[in-house]
Design a protein around this motif. Structure first.
Motif, PDB file in Angstrom:
ATOM      1  N   ALA A  35      -6.422  -2.076  -2.816  1.00 12.84           N
ATOM      2  CA  ALA A  35      -5.549  -0.918  -2.595  1.00 12.84           C
ATOM      3  C   ALA A  35      -6.351   0.383  -2.720  1.00 12.84           C
ATOM      4  CB  ALA A  35      -4.386  -0.930  -3.587  1.00 12.84           C
TER       5      ALA A  35
ATOM      6  N   VAL B  51      -8.393   0.865   0.493  1.00 19.37           N
ATOM      7  CA  VAL B  51      -7.500   1.312   1.569  1.00 19.37           C
ATOM      8  C   VAL B  51      -7.099   2.775   1.376  1.00 19.37           C
ATOM      9  CG1 VAL B  51      -5.223   0.959   2.612  1.00 19.37           C
ATOM     10  CG2 VAL B  51      -6.652  -1.012   2.054  1.00 19.37           C
ATOM     11  N   SER B  52      -7.091   3.236   0.135  1.00 18.69           N
ATOM     12  CA  SER B  52      -6.628   4.601  -0.137  1.00 18.69           C
ATOM     13  C   SER B  52      -7.549   5.678   0.447  1.00 18.69           C
ATOM     14  CB  SER B  52      -6.460   4.825  -1.653  1.00 18.69           C
ATOM     15  OG  SER B  52      -7.702   4.967  -2.309  1.00 18.69           O
TER      16      SER B  52
ATOM     17  N   TYR C  39      -2.857   6.667   0.616  1.00 16.36           N
ATOM     18  CA  TYR C  39      -3.826   6.765   1.704  1.00 16.36           C
ATOM     19  C   TYR C  39      -4.816   7.907   1.473  1.00 16.36           C
ATOM     20  CZ  TYR C  39      -0.727   3.454   3.948  1.00 16.36           C
ATOM     21  OH  TYR C  39       0.026   2.344   4.231  1.00 16.36           O
TER      22      TYR C  39
ATOM     23  N   VAL D 272       0.842  -1.195   0.000  1.00 12.53           N
ATOM     24  CA  VAL D 272       0.000   0.000   0.000  1.00 12.53           C
ATOM     25  C   VAL D 272       0.877   1.245   0.000  1.00 12.53           C
ATOM     26  CG1 VAL D 272      -1.758   1.297   1.248  1.00 12.53           C
ATOM     27  CG2 VAL D 272      -1.847  -1.208   1.203  1.00 12.53           C
TER      28      VAL D 272
END
Length: 287
Positions: free
Chosen positions: A222, A225-226, A167, A164
């Motif tokens: 991903a 999660v960002s 964010y 990752v």
């Protein structure tokens, strides 16, 4: 990467020390216009008749609703509020909680009268008809059958071993794996966003159901999660997700449901869909 705070949010009760009123007060409800955030992500139909790129609702489940009957005896109930996606406003969550708490020492003739008051006040604040369902509680939780804890449907993405790097929302992470047309449901418990005023984290399980070219699962996880450091309200996060996946992966059909964990006796569950699915108001273990 912070988000600017709109003047209307700055004027709200969010993030401020507030005295709780236990006497009915509809004036506590605070609307926040949907359109400015929709403008930010390109949802700006020229007229209301032009329509939105999705169907949907914001479903609020309330677990702390109480009032007095005419003899002064406390009554309790669970409530489900369904706010239509084409309403002018979302309802600021702290104001919603304060409003519900204002019934605590208010005498009301019947549950039917309470429902009428809730429909009237919430519809006026949202700018569209709000559906209200009350489930009274007796010696046994009468709502237990309809609010059983269930598992998300489909395949969980969280076991994927991904690196990752982002964010804040990064649509470029989204891509199709191949041209094979499939129908599948994927979910993740790793969705976290933040209140745009207080910065407090909001946790959710997100479920993505689509028909179309197979979506790359590592990239999708991903992307979810960002949102981890992203500041937006629940409803706005789901709409951003819907648009990003629609534009990058171009599914034939897409439905996104985010079930956020409870705060102050309320959980918020926005869903957006390219069609009109039958939505089950299921409760996940973290709720």
């Amino acid at each position: 990467m912070g988000n600017s705070i709109s003047p209307e949010i700055e004027q709200s009760l969010l993030g401020k020390s507030t005295e709780y009123s236990d006497q009915y007060n509809a004036g506590l409800l605070y609307p926040i216009s949907r359109q400015p955030k929709r403008d930010d992500i390109g949802i700006n139909p020229p007229t209301k008749e032009a329509g939105l790129p999705f169907f949907g609702q914001d479903i609020w489940n309330a677990f702390e609703l109480s009032w007095l009957n005419l003899k002064g005896k406390p009554q309790v109930a669970m409530a489900v509020f369904r706010i239509p996606v084409d309403s002018d406003n979302i309802i600021e969550s702290k104001s919603f909680k304060l409003y519900l708490n204002s019934f605590n020492q208010t005498k009301i003739e019947s549950q039917q009268q309470l429902q009428h008051i809730l429909v009237r006040d919430l519809s006026a604040t949202a700018g569209a008809p709000v559906d209200v369902t009350l489930q009274a509680l007796g010696g046994v939780l009468d709502g237990a059958a309809t609010m059983q804890i269930t598992e998300p449907k489909g395949r969980c993405l969280d076991g994927l071993d991904i690196e990752v790097k982002h964010y804040h929302p990064e649509p470029a992470l989204l891509k199709n794996q191949n041209d094979l047309i499939i129908k599948e449901t994927l979910y993740s418990h790793l969705l976290r966003s933040n209140c745009p005023v207080t910065g407090q984290p909001d946790w959710a399980t997100v479920e993505i159901n689509y028909t179309g070219k197979r979506i790359d699962k590592a990239g999708l996880l991903a992307y979810i999660v960002s949102f981890r450091l992203h500041n937006d309200f629940h409803e706005q996060c789901v709409e951003r997700m819907f648009l990003d996946i629609s534009q990058r992966c171009q599914p034939e059909e897409l439905t996104i449901i985010a079930r956020y964990t409870r705060r102050g006796g309320l959980d918020i569950n926005p869903w957006r869909s390219s069609h009109r699915p039958s939505f089950e108001n299921r409760r996940f273990v973290r709720q």
